[in-house]
Design a protein around this motif. Structure first.
Motif, PDB file in Angstrom:
ATOM      1  N   MET A   1       0.848  -1.168   0.000  1.00  0.00           N
ATOM      2  CA  MET A   1       0.000   0.000   0.000  1.00  0.00           C
ATOM      3  C   MET A   1       0.895   1.233   0.000  1.00  0.00           C
ATOM      4  O   MET A   1       2.019   1.198   0.479  1.00  0.00           O
ATOM      5  CB  MET A   1      -0.911  -0.006   1.204  1.00  0.00           C
ATOM      6  N   ILE A   2       0.345   2.307  -0.520  1.00  0.00           N
ATOM      7  CA  ILE A   2       1.065   3.567  -0.600  1.00  0.00           C
ATOM      8  C   ILE A   2       0.222   4.652   0.078  1.00  0.00           C
ATOM      9  O   ILE A   2      -0.983   4.781  -0.186  1.00  0.00           O
ATOM     10  CB  ILE A   2       1.321   3.993  -2.065  1.00  0.00           C
ATOM     11  N   VAL A   3       0.871   5.428   0.936  1.00  0.00           N
ATOM     12  CA  VAL A   3       0.239   6.567   1.596  1.00  0.00           C
ATOM     13  C   VAL A   3       0.783   7.835   0.958  1.00  0.00           C
ATOM     14  O   VAL A   3       1.999   7.991   0.802  1.00  0.00           O
ATOM     15  CB  VAL A   3       0.548   6.575   3.111  1.00  0.00           C
ATOM     16  N   VAL A   4      -0.116   8.732   0.596  1.00  0.00           N
ATOM     17  CA  VAL A   4       0.262  10.043   0.071  1.00  0.00           C
ATOM     18  C   VAL A   4      -0.313  11.088   1.014  1.00  0.00           C
ATOM     19  O   VAL A   4      -1.507  11.056   1.325  1.00  0.00           O
ATOM     20  CB  VAL A   4      -0.280  10.261  -1.362  1.00  0.00           C
ATOM     21  N   GLU A   5       0.553  11.975   1.476  1.00  0.00           N
ATOM     22  CA  GLU A   5       0.104  13.072   2.336  1.00  0.00           C
ATOM     23  C   GLU A   5       0.272  14.379   1.589  1.00  0.00           C
ATOM     24  O   GLU A   5       1.316  14.644   0.991  1.00  0.00           O
ATOM     25  CB  GLU A   5       0.902  13.116   3.637  1.00  0.00           C
ATOM     26  N   LEU A   6      -0.781  15.182   1.622  1.00  0.00           N
ATOM     27  CA  LEU A   6      -0.773  16.502   0.992  1.00  0.00           C
ATOM     28  C   LEU A   6      -0.766  17.579   2.060  1.00  0.00           C
ATOM     29  O   LEU A   6      -1.298  17.385   3.155  1.00  0.00           O
ATOM     30  CB  LEU A   6      -2.019  16.690   0.121  1.00  0.00           C
ATOM     31  N   HIS A   7      -0.203  18.724   1.709  1.00  0.00           N
ATOM     32  CA  HIS A   7      -0.243  19.903   2.566  1.00  0.00           C
ATOM     33  C   HIS A   7      -0.823  21.038   1.733  1.00  0.00           C
ATOM     34  O   HIS A   7      -0.427  21.239   0.578  1.00  0.00           O
ATOM     35  CB  HIS A   7       1.168  20.255   3.048  1.00  0.00           C
ATOM     36  N   PHE A   8      -1.770  21.752   2.301  1.00  0.00           N
ATOM     37  CA  PHE A   8      -2.404  22.875   1.616  1.00  0.00           C
ATOM     38  C   PHE A   8      -1.839  24.179   2.154  1.00  0.00           C
ATOM     39  O   PHE A   8      -1.705  24.353   3.368  1.00  0.00           O
ATOM     40  CB  PHE A   8      -3.916  22.861   1.827  1.00  0.00           C
ATOM     41  N   THR A   9      -1.512  25.096   1.245  1.00  0.00           N
ATOM     42  CA  THR A   9      -0.959  26.382   1.629  1.00  0.00           C
ATOM     43  C   THR A   9      -1.664  27.500   0.868  1.00  0.00           C
ATOM     44  O   THR A   9      -2.332  27.250  -0.135  1.00  0.00           O
ATOM     45  CB  THR A   9       0.543  26.461   1.314  1.00  0.00           C
ATOM     46  N   GLY A  10      -1.464  28.714   1.340  1.00  0.00           N
ATOM     47  CA  GLY A  10      -1.919  29.888   0.600  1.00  0.00           C
ATOM     48  C   GLY A  10      -3.417  29.995   0.452  1.00  0.00           C
ATOM     49  O   GLY A  10      -4.201  29.382   1.175  1.00  0.00           O
ATOM     50  N   ASP A  11      -3.816  30.782  -0.542  1.00  0.00           N
ATOM     51  CA  ASP A  11      -5.218  31.046  -0.842  1.00  0.00           C
ATOM     52  C   ASP A  11      -5.868  29.776  -1.377  1.00  0.00           C
ATOM     53  O   ASP A  11      -5.404  29.206  -2.365  1.00  0.00           O
ATOM     54  CB  ASP A  11      -5.309  32.172  -1.867  1.00  0.00           C
ATOM     55  N   PRO A  12      -6.949  29.325  -0.764  1.00  0.00           N
ATOM     56  CA  PRO A  12      -7.561  28.059  -1.187  1.00  0.00           C
ATOM     57  C   PRO A  12      -8.394  28.140  -2.467  1.00  0.00           C
ATOM     58  O   PRO A  12      -8.873  27.119  -2.939  1.00  0.00           O
ATOM     59  CB  PRO A  12      -8.448  27.691  -0.001  1.00  0.00           C
ATOM     60  N   ALA A  13      -8.554  29.305  -3.069  1.00  0.00           N
ATOM     61  CA  ALA A  13      -9.467  29.448  -4.210  1.00  0.00           C
ATOM     62  C   ALA A  13      -9.121  28.504  -5.361  1.00  0.00           C
ATOM     63  O   ALA A  13      -9.998  27.819  -5.900  1.00  0.00           O
ATOM     64  CB  ALA A  13      -9.489  30.894  -4.689  1.00  0.00           C
ATOM     65  N   ALA A  14      -7.850  28.453  -5.765  1.00  0.00           N
ATOM     66  CA  ALA A  14      -7.464  27.584  -6.887  1.00  0.00           C
ATOM     67  C   ALA A  14      -7.662  26.119  -6.526  1.00  0.00           C
ATOM     68  O   ALA A  14      -8.140  25.327  -7.342  1.00  0.00           O
ATOM     69  CB  ALA A  14      -6.011  27.840  -7.281  1.00  0.00           C
ATOM     70  N   ARG A  15      -7.295  25.774  -5.310  1.00  0.00           N
ATOM     71  CA  ARG A  15      -7.443  24.376  -4.872  1.00  0.00           C
ATOM     72  C   ARG A  15      -8.906  23.960  -4.861  1.00  0.00           C
ATOM     73  O   ARG A  15      -9.267  22.879  -5.342  1.00  0.00           O
ATOM     74  CB  ARG A  15      -6.826  24.217  -3.482  1.00  0.00           C
TER      75      ARG A  15
ATOM     76  N   TRP B   1       3.398   1.541   2.950  1.00  0.00           N
ATOM     77  CA  TRP B   1       2.826   1.258   4.265  1.00  0.00           C
ATOM     78  C   TRP B   1       2.436  -0.213   4.318  1.00  0.00           C
ATOM     79  O   TRP B   1       1.851  -0.741   3.355  1.00  0.00           O
ATOM     80  CB  TRP B   1       1.605   2.151   4.500  1.00  0.00           C
ATOM     81  N   ALA B   2       2.781  -0.858   5.416  1.00  0.00           N
ATOM     82  CA  ALA B   2       2.490  -2.278   5.582  1.00  0.00           C
ATOM     83  C   ALA B   2       1.629  -2.442   6.833  1.00  0.00           C
ATOM     84  O   ALA B   2       2.154  -2.568   7.937  1.00  0.00           O
ATOM     85  CB  ALA B   2       3.770  -3.072   5.715  1.00  0.00           C
ATOM     86  N   PRO B   3       0.292  -2.438   6.692  1.00  0.00           N
ATOM     87  CA  PRO B   3      -0.563  -2.582   7.874  1.00  0.00           C
ATOM     88  C   PRO B   3      -0.344  -3.934   8.546  1.00  0.00           C
ATOM     89  O   PRO B   3      -0.227  -4.953   7.875  1.00  0.00           O
ATOM     90  CB  PRO B   3      -1.976  -2.453   7.303  1.00  0.00           C
ATOM     91  N   ALA B   4      -0.272  -3.918   9.870  1.00  0.00           N
ATOM     92  CA  ALA B   4      -0.035  -5.142  10.622  1.00  0.00           C
ATOM     93  C   ALA B   4      -1.294  -5.663  11.299  1.00  0.00           C
ATOM     94  O   ALA B   4      -1.410  -6.852  11.555  1.00  0.00           O
ATOM     95  CB  ALA B   4       1.050  -4.900  11.687  1.00  0.00           C
ATOM     96  N   VAL B   5      -2.240  -4.769  11.581  1.00  0.00           N
ATOM     97  CA  VAL B   5      -3.467  -5.133  12.294  1.00  0.00           C
ATOM     98  C   VAL B   5      -4.629  -4.423  11.620  1.00  0.00           C
ATOM     99  O   VAL B   5      -4.504  -3.282  11.182  1.00  0.00           O
ATOM    100  CB  VAL B   5      -3.370  -4.713  13.774  1.00  0.00           C
ATOM    101  N   GLY B   6      -5.778  -5.074  11.562  1.00  0.00           N
ATOM    102  CA  GLY B   6      -6.973  -4.445  11.011  1.00  0.00           C
ATOM    103  C   GLY B   6      -7.412  -5.084   9.719  1.00  0.00           C
ATOM    104  O   GLY B   6      -6.810  -6.045   9.225  1.00  0.00           O
ATOM    105  N   ASP B   7      -8.445  -4.516   9.134  1.00  0.00           N
ATOM    106  CA  ASP B   7      -9.032  -5.063   7.926  1.00  0.00           C
ATOM    107  C   ASP B   7      -8.090  -5.031   6.730  1.00  0.00           C
ATOM    108  O   ASP B   7      -8.280  -5.771   5.775  1.00  0.00           O
ATOM    109  CB  ASP B   7     -10.312  -4.298   7.566  1.00  0.00           C
ATOM    110  N   LEU B   8      -7.099  -4.162   6.756  1.00  0.00           N
ATOM    111  CA  LEU B   8      -6.183  -4.033   5.631  1.00  0.00           C
ATOM    112  C   LEU B   8      -4.937  -4.898   5.767  1.00  0.00           C
ATOM    113  O   LEU B   8      -4.134  -4.987   4.848  1.00  0.00           O
ATOM    114  CB  LEU B   8      -5.759  -2.572   5.455  1.00  0.00           C
ATOM    115  N   ALA B   9      -4.764  -5.510   6.922  1.00  0.00           N
ATOM    116  CA  ALA B   9      -3.589  -6.360   7.152  1.00  0.00           C
ATOM    117  C   ALA B   9      -3.688  -7.622   6.311  1.00  0.00           C
ATOM    118  O   ALA B   9      -4.778  -8.140   6.076  1.00  0.00           O
ATOM    119  CB  ALA B   9      -3.471  -6.701   8.624  1.00  0.00           C
ATOM    120  N   PRO B  10      -2.532  -8.145   5.881  1.00  0.00           N
ATOM    121  CA  PRO B  10      -2.543  -9.369   5.059  1.00  0.00           C
ATOM    122  C   PRO B  10      -3.038 -10.572   5.839  1.00  0.00           C
ATOM    123  O   PRO B  10      -3.030 -10.654   6.998  1.00  0.00           O
ATOM    124  CB  PRO B  10      -1.086  -9.551   4.651  1.00  0.00           C
TER     125      PRO B  10
END
Length: 90
Positions: A1-15, A81-90
């Motif tokens: 699995m891959i985790v992507v984190e975004l950060h938002f900056t500045g004026d939110p109008a374009a976003r 990301w390698a989940p170890a516990v929970g519904d997403l764990a192998p």
């Protein structure tokens, strides 16, 4: 699995203007099984996306979606990301 984190900056109008098309793409990725979950932090300072795909496919998705090049949207993390516990764990 891959985790992507975004950060938002500045004026939110374009976003915010770019968000509807971005969310349509996320809905398609989810329906196809490539995206497990996605959404903004409660304080709207950024967002987290969890992909069930390999890194090359995630990078291709990021490159294809103009949202990630919108002023005020910054990809700060792309990690395996390698989940170890929970519904997403192998």
């Amino acid at each position: 699995m891959i985790v992507v984190e975004l950060h938002f900056t500045g004026d939110p109008a374009a976003r915010l203007a770019a968000r509807p098309a971005h969310r349509e793409l996320l809905a398609r990725l989810h329906a196809d099984g490539d995206l497990v979950a996605a959404g903004p932090w409660a304080d709207d300072s950024g967002a987290l996306l969890l992909f069930d795909a390999d890194e090359a496919a995630v990078r291709q998705t990021l490159d294809a979606d103009p949202y990630y090049r919108t002023p005020g949207v910054e990809v700060v993390t792309l990690r395996h990301w390698a989940p170890a516990v929970g519904d997403l764990a192998p």
